[in-house]
Design an enzyme around this catalytic site. Sequence first.
Site, PDB file in Angstrom:
ATOM      1  CG  ASP A 143      -2.025  -0.981   1.156  1.00  0.00           C
ATOM      2  OD1 ASP A 143      -2.503  -1.227   0.033  1.00  0.00           O
ATOM      3  OD2 ASP A 143      -2.437  -1.503   2.206  1.00  0.00           O
ATOM      4  CE1 TYR A 177       3.917  -6.765   3.897  1.00  0.00           C
ATOM      5  CE2 TYR A 177       3.304  -9.079   4.127  1.00  0.00           C
ATOM      6  CZ  TYR A 177       3.341  -7.907   3.375  1.00  0.00           C
ATOM      7  OH  TYR A 177       2.797  -7.882   2.118  1.00  0.00           O
TER       8      TYR A 177
END
Lengths: 246, 246
Positions: free
Chosen positions: B53, B111
């Site tokens: 994003d 992540y």
Amino acid sequence: MKNIKLTIEYDGRRYLGWQRLGNSEKTIQGKIETVLAQMTGEEIEIIGSGRTDAGTHARGQIANFKTESNLTSGEILSFLNRYLPNDIVIKDVEEVGERFHARYNAKGKQYSYYVWNDVIPTAFYRHHSFNVPQELDLLKMEKAIEKLLGTHDFIGFSALKKTKKSTVRTIKEIRLEKEGSMLHFTFIGDGFLHKMIRILTGTLLEIGMGKLEVDVIDEVLANKIRQGAGETVPASGLFLDQVFYS
Amino acid sequence: MKNIKLTIEYDGRRYLGWQRLGNSEKTIQGKIETVLAQMTGEEIEIIGSGRTDAGTHARGQIANFKTESNLTSGEILSFLNRYLPNDIVIKDVEEVGERFHARYNAKGKQYSYYVWNDVIPTAFYRHHSFNVPQELDLLKMEKAIEKLLGTHDFIGFSALKKTKKSTVRTIKEIRLEKEGSMLHFTFIGDGFLHKMIRILTGTLLEIGMGKLEVDVIDEVLANKIRQGAGETVPASGLFLDQVFYS
């Protein structure tokens, strides 16, 4: 009249350095003084432990100022961090004795310099390090470091012209640590001349690359000629870590 | 026809995310494709392991592309790092088998999410973390983490509406480490839904603050209602660390 001591962290990238220059908005001192004036209604001058150059960062710059304000240390801390730009952060506010002077009382300083030593650059540390792609001989650099320790006239490793003030300084420690691609220099001493850390680091790097010999340290300390030393490395890698007081 | 695999690091702050959007210059994919087109004279489309994003960073995004070019991997690496903006860095270039597909072959991802957990903000990590001033109950957060591990339908912890595609994922590991004021979350799993890491982190933080109970995890996994989970934390703290292939 209160005397207030500030501990200040800043990302120097957007600034012309610590010292206020006329009415420029682009200095750390100027930014803090503007907010303090709004907070107190007084015209306030802050005294830093020393200047830092354009682009240099700080984790623990120290400054002090006098004020008639009745605000507590906690209130001053909150106000400053609310109204300062977010690349300048006040880490601590403390009321100190009236004789405390951030510059005159400073007994020593610690600086860090970061070198990203890799042919592949870094997306994250590019504004907080200097990229050196060449391989470095760390053993040679350690030998050069030993020669720098102690008390010497460092004028040849500074951007100063001849001056009546003493250019003799004592370096207590230089550490060289490697973590992954990042090479971290730590310098501790009683004080450093203008651009001295950046010229010392540049000289050590050129010794590591084989462009200069280890003996260049003795030569420049003896003949005091700036041209014998290495290049001045960029301010982006330089951090004022700590100021020492007795 | 060669198939080339790229390992990519980027500071996502200035970008609208990974995926090319029309002719916008503000995506990572768009930037890399533009330089590859200059390099090869071909119109090149790169396939990423997945989207990131707007504002999300990456240490090890993986992508591949097909080309007729005869350039070596080293030449491609040098060309890309010379002409890409310096907040996008190619860490590695490798020629792979023609069947390698960065998205279809991805077996899992890692992540990181960084929280600056201090009432005093940070000048240096402000674009690479999320500042939470409240005290956090790490023990409660660890209990919540245990409930998240394993295979579940995570749709309630995602920004997805009802979908025909499976929203069942397996989380293999969530680590929570503290170093100074920085809290570092690591998430490892076979895949993550849209905004899942940011909503999971937001939920864990609200549990740590006492705004949500540990049991909210079981509830949202069972009732699949997004509103029961915590807020979506900002992209600034999120890093795609690694993509796993078999």
